[in-house]
Structure formats: C-alpha cells, structure tokens
Design a protein around this motif. Structure first.
Motif, PDB file in Angstrom:
ATOM      1  N   UNK A 155       7.607 -74.194   4.897  1.00 42.29           N
ATOM      2  CA  UNK A 155       6.931 -73.805   3.656  1.00 42.29           C
ATOM      3  C   UNK A 155       6.510 -72.336   3.691  1.00 42.29           C
ATOM      4  N   UNK A 156       6.112 -71.862   4.867  1.00 43.79           N
ATOM      5  CA  UNK A 156       5.654 -70.470   4.999  1.00 43.79           C
ATOM      6  C   UNK A 156       5.551 -70.127   6.487  1.00 43.79           C
ATOM      7  N   UNK A 157       5.661 -68.843   6.803  1.00 35.69           N
ATOM      8  CA  UNK A 157       5.449 -68.411   8.192  1.00 35.69           C
ATOM      9  C   UNK A 157       4.224 -67.496   8.218  1.00 35.69           C
ATOM     10  N   UNK A 158       3.271 -67.815   9.068  1.00 37.42           N
ATOM     11  CA  UNK A 158       2.101 -66.954   9.241  1.00 37.42           C
ATOM     12  C   UNK A 158       2.375 -66.038  10.434  1.00 37.42           C
ATOM     13  N   UNK A 159       2.581 -64.765  10.153  1.00 39.32           N
ATOM     14  CA  UNK A 159       2.743 -63.793  11.240  1.00 39.32           C
ATOM     15  C   UNK A 159       1.333 -63.374  11.658  1.00 39.32           C
ATOM     16  N   UNK A 160       0.889 -63.871  12.815  1.00 37.27           N
ATOM     17  CA  UNK A 160      -0.484 -63.605  13.262  1.00 37.27           C
ATOM     18  C   UNK A 160      -0.445 -62.311  14.074  1.00 37.27           C
ATOM     19  N   UNK A 161      -0.707 -61.222  13.405  1.00 39.11           N
ATOM     20  CA  UNK A 161      -0.454 -59.879  13.963  1.00 39.11           C
ATOM     21  C   UNK A 161      -1.752 -59.192  14.383  1.00 39.11           C
ATOM     22  N   UNK A 162      -1.748 -58.667  15.597  1.00 40.35           N
ATOM     23  CA  UNK A 162      -2.872 -57.828  16.050  1.00 40.35           C
ATOM     24  C   UNK A 162      -2.430 -57.110  17.317  1.00 40.35           C
ATOM     25  N   UNK A 163      -2.907 -55.879  17.482  1.00 41.77           N
ATOM     26  CA  UNK A 163      -2.566 -55.133  18.709  1.00 41.77           C
ATOM     27  C   UNK A 163      -2.992 -55.903  19.956  1.00 41.77           C
ATOM     28  N   UNK A 164      -4.115 -56.624  19.833  1.00 41.16           N
ATOM     29  CA  UNK A 164      -4.630 -57.342  21.012  1.00 41.16           C
ATOM     30  C   UNK A 164      -3.843 -58.628  21.296  1.00 41.16           C
ATOM     31  N   UNK A 165      -2.825 -58.891  20.456  1.00 42.81           N
ATOM     32  CA  UNK A 165      -1.952 -60.053  20.726  1.00 42.81           C
ATOM     33  C   UNK A 165      -0.607 -59.603  21.289  1.00 42.81           C
TER      34      UNK A 165
END
Ligand SMILES: Cc1cc2nc3c(=O)[nH]c(=O)nc-3n(C[C@H](O)[C@H](O)[C@H](O)COP(=O)(O)OP(=O)(O)OC[C@H]3O[C@@H](n4cnc5c(N)ncnc54)[C@H](O)[C@@H]3O)c2cc1C
Length: 326
Positions: free
Chosen positions: A59-69
C-alpha cells in the motif's frame, strides 16, 4: 488499529535478502486479514531502495530517513520505529529474522507492552487474530502461538519460510518519515557491521550454497567440494558432524543448531538429510543432492538427485561447470 507493517532491512545501501521474504509473509497475511500492507525501511539516503520496495504490491513504503540511521544501532532503530508505529498504529509488525532484528526488535516490542514472537515459519489469521507457527524440538513439532491484547503483534519470519518470488509487482507511494532522533539517545558507537567481522559468514545471504556432509570422509577431501563451490561462485556450508570435527568453522553449519538458509540453489554433497539438517535448508528454492545411497532421506526433499560416489560425481560436475562458464 489496522494495516500490517513489514520492517525491511538494508545495510550500506544493500538489501538483506530476507526482507523480501518477510514482505511476502506480510502480503499473504494482509490478504487473509483484508488489511493493507505497508513496508518500512530505516536508513539514510535510501531513496533508491525504498523505490524498489514500492515496485511491489504494497500500500505504501515508509522511508524512515535520518543521518543517525546510517549505521545500525539498536537505540536509534528502536526509537525511530517506535515513532513510526505510534503514528500509524499497525495491527501487526513483521520483520525478517535477521541478526539485527534479533538485536533490537524485542526491545521495540516491549515499548508497546508486547513481546516479539521470533522465527515464525507460518502465520494465519484465525478467530480475529493472527496465529504464528513456530517450530519446537528441532523441527519435530509445530506449535501455534497467539499474542494477547489488541496489538500491535510483533513477529519475525524464519529464513526460507516464505518465497520472495511470490511478491507481485505494484506501484506504491514512498513517504519519507523523519524520526526525532538525538545523538545523545544512542549509547553505542557502531564499528564494522558484525556480518563483516573477521571470518564471519552470513550464509543466509548466499544465492548458491554447496554443502558437505560426512560422506566426504576426511578433512583433506573438503578441497573436492570447495572446488565445486568456487566454480559455481557458491558459499561452502556443512552438516553438523563436519563442523563438530573442526573441518569447517561452526559459522558454516546449516541446520537446527546452525544457520537456516534459503538460497536459490542448495547442493547437498554426502549429506544424509537428517531432520536437524533439513529444517535448516528445506526452504531453498532448488535442492540438488549427491549421495551414494538411493534411500537417503535427502532425496525426499531434493528437486534433482544424483545417486553416485561424490568423489566421481563432483569432479565431473566441476569440469562441466568450468566448460559452461567458458
Ligand atoms: C540436538 C541436535 C541438533 C543437531 N543439529 C544439527 C544441525 O544443525 N545440522 C546438522 O547437519 N545436523 C545436526 N544434528 C545432527 C543430525 O542428527 C545428523 O547426525 C547430521 O545431520 C548427519 O550429518 P551427515 O548427513 O553429514 O552425516 P551422515 O548422516 O553420516 O550421512 C552421510 C551421508 O553421506 C553418504 N555418503 C557416504 N559416502 C559417500 C560417497 N562417497 N559419495 C556420496 N555419498 C556418500 C551416505 O550415504 C550418507 O547418506 C543435530 C543433532 C541433534 C541431536
């Protein structure tokens, strides 16, 4: 609460292959529950990978983005995914049963007063809640587990339990989610990923595995199968007696007390096919067995079998592979 969330895994911009199997499990359960399936991918600069996930029927993709990841840490992954889950309130959260997931997912589940049901081989929807099947006693028994409460229900999926190639193509939206993270929350300093630590082997990522058993007779003969593995560009693996004897390192053992693998091709050489070995490799896409005993149980799971002496068959096979590769 509605919808299923599948947390996919990448490292250094490369997919962990089991992510797709977990997604396939999610899609299958989503169909049974009549609920949409969302994918989440934590990392930094992961747009290309998120787009690849969005090309599947989700249904959707959540790109969980952060430099600390950028580098994996349990604190950052837990905090980021906790925020995503609180925002979207999925009823089920699935993970591939990778080393990384084993590290952080139990902690994430406890943030919701839940526990992680690890290493599920099957999930079905029954009586209004998901039922997770886990193996007990080295795969001799399957047991059904249900989690209490409304959810979210957290579970990880065993390698090879679901087929990535069952995933249909789709066209989903990628939505970037930026978690609130602060470096002071992160108590560990990432070094080299453990998969790449000295001599460690992650057989779960191998596409072809040549696995050797007691039929090889002595340590010096391992070279015979090593040659086949090299010719095929495969990882070398083994049954337990080979590792117990110290002929190959423990990290190459496949089975209930070793690794669970699901490569495209698993070539079992001189392996009888004891249940403790089979549970670790039966999810392989194609199984080829070479054994001199036509009654060996390995032939029950093999797609292709050669009844013969491995010391004749393997060198002949190496020749043919070399010829075919030019
Ligand atoms: C608690 C527990 C956990 C275990 N965990 C694991 C595990 O994780 N992984 C695992 O593998 N095992 C595990 N085992 C051991 C398992 O039960 C078997 O003993 C083991 O898998 C047998 O290994 P094998 O097939 O290499 O040897 P064998 O059973 O001895 O089989 C050797 C095979 O080689 C064939 N052979 C012999 N010579 C030739 C030749 N010249 N050419 C071709 N074929 C030949 C024989 O016909 C035979 O089928 C576990 C056991 C227990 C009790």
């Amino acid at each position: 609460m509605s919808g299923l969330l599948v947390v996919m895994e990448q490292g250094g911009g490369q997919w962990h292959r089991m992510s797709w199997e977990a997604l396939a499990a999610g899609v299958e359960l989503g169909k049974q529950m009549g609920q949409p399936v969302f994918a989440a991918l934590p990392g930094s600069d992961i747009g290309t990978l998120a787009a690849e996930a969005a090309a599947k029927a989700v249904a959707k993709v959540h790109a969980v983005e952060h430099d600390l990841l950028k580098e994996y840490t349990p604190d950052a992954y837990t905090a980021a995914l906790e925020q995503l889950i609180r925002k979207h309130e999925p009823s089920v959260v699935l993970f591939p049963h990778t080393y990384q997931v084993r590290d952080f997912a139990p902690k994430l589940a406890t943030r919701f007063g839940q526990n992680l049901l690890s290493d599920a081989v099957q999930i079905r929807y029954e009586g209004g809640s998901p039922v997770f099947v886990r193996q007990l006693f080295q795969g001799k028994l399957n047991a059904d587990f249900r989690q209490s409460g409304a959810g979210p229900h957290f579970a990880s999926i065993q390698a090879g339990a679901y087929r990535a190639d069952t995933l249909a193509a789709g066209q989903a939206e990628v939505e970037t989610f930026t978690p609130q993270l602060d470096a002071s929350q992160i108590r560990t300093k990432p070094h080299e990923p453990f998969r790449e630590a000295a001599r460690a082997v992650d057989l779960t990522a191998a596409e072809i595995i040549v696995s050797v058993g007691r039929g090889i007779k002595e340590k010096e003969n391992i070279a015979v199968v090593q040659e086949l593995a090299t010719a095929l560009g495969a990882e070398l693996a083994a049954s337990r007696p080979i590792c117990d004897n110290g002929w190959l390192p423990m990290e190459r053992q496949v089975g209930s007390s070793g690794q669970t693998v699901s490569p495209k091709m698993y070539l079992a050489v001189g392996i009888s096919g004891a249940i403790q070995h089979l549970v670790g490799m039966k999810g392989s896409k194609t199984i080829v067995a070479i054994n001199k005993d036509s009654n060996a149980p390995i032939f029950e799971v093999a797609d292709y079998g050669v009844v013969g002496d491995l010391f004749e068959v393997v060198p002949a096979l190496v020749e043919e592979v070399k010829k075919a590769k030019g």
